[in-house]
Motif scaffolding. Structure first.
Motif, PDB file in Angstrom:
ATOM      1  N   GLU A  63       0.867  -1.187  -0.015  1.00  0.00           N
ATOM      2  CA  GLU A  63       0.029   0.082  -0.091  1.00  0.00           C
ATOM      3  C   GLU A  63       0.839   1.188   0.138  1.00  0.00           C
ATOM      4  O   GLU A  63       1.636   1.501   0.855  1.00  0.00           O
ATOM      5  CB  GLU A  63      -0.746  -0.214   1.285  1.00  0.00           C
ATOM      6  CG  GLU A  63      -1.644   1.064   1.334  1.00  0.00           C
ATOM      7  CD  GLU A  63      -2.428   1.264   2.543  1.00  0.00           C
ATOM      8  OE1 GLU A  63      -3.328   2.324   2.848  1.00  0.00           O
ATOM      9  OE2 GLU A  63      -2.375   0.420   3.540  1.00  0.00           O
ATOM     10  N   LYS A  64       0.610   2.029  -0.992  1.00  0.00           N
ATOM     11  CA  LYS A  64       1.413   3.428  -1.013  1.00  0.00           C
ATOM     12  C   LYS A  64       0.743   4.408  -0.494  1.00  0.00           C
ATOM     13  O   LYS A  64      -0.625   4.635  -0.639  1.00  0.00           O
ATOM     14  CB  LYS A  64       1.940   3.845  -2.603  1.00  0.00           C
ATOM     15  CG  LYS A  64       2.651   4.811  -2.535  1.00  0.00           C
ATOM     16  CD  LYS A  64       3.108   5.061  -4.026  1.00  0.00           C
ATOM     17  CE  LYS A  64       4.273   6.404  -4.070  1.00  0.00           C
ATOM     18  NZ  LYS A  64       4.644   6.392  -5.321  1.00  0.00           N
ATOM     19  N   LEU A  65       1.232   5.117   0.538  1.00  0.00           N
ATOM     20  CA  LEU A  65       0.541   6.078   1.392  1.00  0.00           C
ATOM     21  C   LEU A  65       0.771   7.625   0.835  1.00  0.00           C
ATOM     22  O   LEU A  65      -0.001   8.339   1.235  1.00  0.00           O
ATOM     23  CB  LEU A  65       0.979   6.106   2.967  1.00  0.00           C
ATOM     24  CG  LEU A  65       0.932   4.546   3.358  1.00  0.00           C
ATOM     25  CD1 LEU A  65       1.225   4.617   5.000  1.00  0.00           C
ATOM     26  CD2 LEU A  65      -0.511   4.160   3.565  1.00  0.00           C
ATOM     27  N   ARG A  80       4.031   0.536   2.874  1.00  0.00           N
ATOM     28  CA  ARG A  80       3.254  -0.367   4.076  1.00  0.00           C
ATOM     29  C   ARG A  80       2.987  -1.575   3.427  1.00  0.00           C
ATOM     30  O   ARG A  80       2.481  -1.776   2.139  1.00  0.00           O
ATOM     31  CB  ARG A  80       2.110   0.133   4.746  1.00  0.00           C
ATOM     32  CG  ARG A  80       1.537  -0.663   5.660  1.00  0.00           C
ATOM     33  CD  ARG A  80       0.246  -0.115   6.425  1.00  0.00           C
ATOM     34  NE  ARG A  80       0.827   1.033   7.218  1.00  0.00           N
ATOM     35  CZ  ARG A  80      -0.041   2.164   7.407  1.00  0.00           C
ATOM     36  NH1 ARG A  80      -1.178   2.012   6.977  1.00  0.00           N
ATOM     37  NH2 ARG A  80       0.477   3.026   8.075  1.00  0.00           N
ATOM     38  N   GLN A  92       7.054  -1.293   6.971  1.00  0.00           N
ATOM     39  CA  GLN A  92       6.966   0.033   6.479  1.00  0.00           C
ATOM     40  C   GLN A  92       8.130   0.353   6.205  1.00  0.00           C
ATOM     41  O   GLN A  92       9.352   0.466   7.022  1.00  0.00           O
ATOM     42  CB  GLN A  92       6.300   1.086   7.374  1.00  0.00           C
ATOM     43  CG  GLN A  92       4.820   0.415   7.832  1.00  0.00           C
ATOM     44  CD  GLN A  92       4.262   1.390   8.762  1.00  0.00           C
ATOM     45  OE1 GLN A  92       3.036   1.710   8.374  1.00  0.00           O
ATOM     46  NE2 GLN A  92       4.823   2.130   9.596  1.00  0.00           N
TER      47      GLN A  92
END
Length: 229
Positions: A63-65, A80, A92
């Motif tokens: 997951e790219k934040l 993440r 992370q």
């Protein structure tokens, strides 16, 4: 101690973290300088290499934040990684940042340690360019604890902190006179403590809070070392 476990562990999250300053960045003495940086080709390549490495031992859900094209803040999480179907841990990375996080249900350090070791090994194997030789500026271990029922055993969070954790708030006499006998004093405190004969510092925060909408006594403690060889 790494084999100690509790039937009702109060740990909400455990965070093992490494920080470093990318080449050309000068960090302050506490390692906490905040800068907004662009993510170049080498940085993006590092994230891809790290993701491929951790996918090799099960962390395949990425997951790219930070949205594409947006700058990132130094020591902010950018990517993440999780194991599908396993919510007990995550990894992370960001600019100058790596962390391994244990989540509920948490049992013992012995069970989580292999995740930390595997994550650090993936980090060391995938850093590229000048960053590969960059020394770490800080290593820290953080325990975020929340004591709710049944651990409170009918006590209020303030009573639990006073009677069980022995964290007492002493009010000045002039203020104490204003507090009614049945009043439930609510407080939040932070302390920063140097660890004797070491370069480590322990920070602790405690106070009233809630977990899943239920009252809880929060005890958040971090042990950090900014003198990493």
């Amino acid at each position: 101690m790494d084999d100690v476990s509790f039937e009702l562990a109060p740990v909400v999250e455990l965070i093992a973290e490494l920080r470093w300053g990318p080449p050309g960045i000068t960090l302050g003495a506490d390692g906490s300088q905040s800068l907004t940086l662009s993510m170049g080709r080498e940085t993006e390549e590092f994230f891809l290499r790290f993701g491929a490495a951790v996918a090799g031992f099960g962390y395949t859900q990425a997951e790219k934040l930070v949205p594409p094209g947006f700058p990132a803040i130094l020591h902010q999480v950018v990517w993440r990684f999780r194991k599908p179907g396993d919510a007990s841990s995550l990894l992370q990375v960001g600019l100058g940042l790596f962390s391994a996080n244990a989540l509920q249900p948490y049992r013992r350090w012995r069970d989580f340690r292999p995740t930390v070791v595997a994550g650090v090994n993936a980090l060391l194997a995938t850093r590229i360019g000048q960053e590969r030789e960059q020394q770490f500026s800080q290593v820290s271990l953080r325990y975020m604890n929340a004591f709710s029922e049944p651990l409170l055993a009918g006590k209020s969070p303030a009573e639990f902190m006073r009677d069980v954790l022995c964290l007492k708030l002493e009010l000045p006499e002039a203020i104490a006179k204003l507090v009614g006998p049945a009043a439930n004093v609510s407080s939040t405190s932070n302390v920063l403590l140097p660890v004797a004969n070491t370069s480590k510092v322990m920070s602790a925060a405690f106070g009233d809070g809630s977990v899943n909408s239920a009252p809880a006594a929060i005890y958040d403690v971090t042990l950090a070392d900014n003198n990493v060889a």
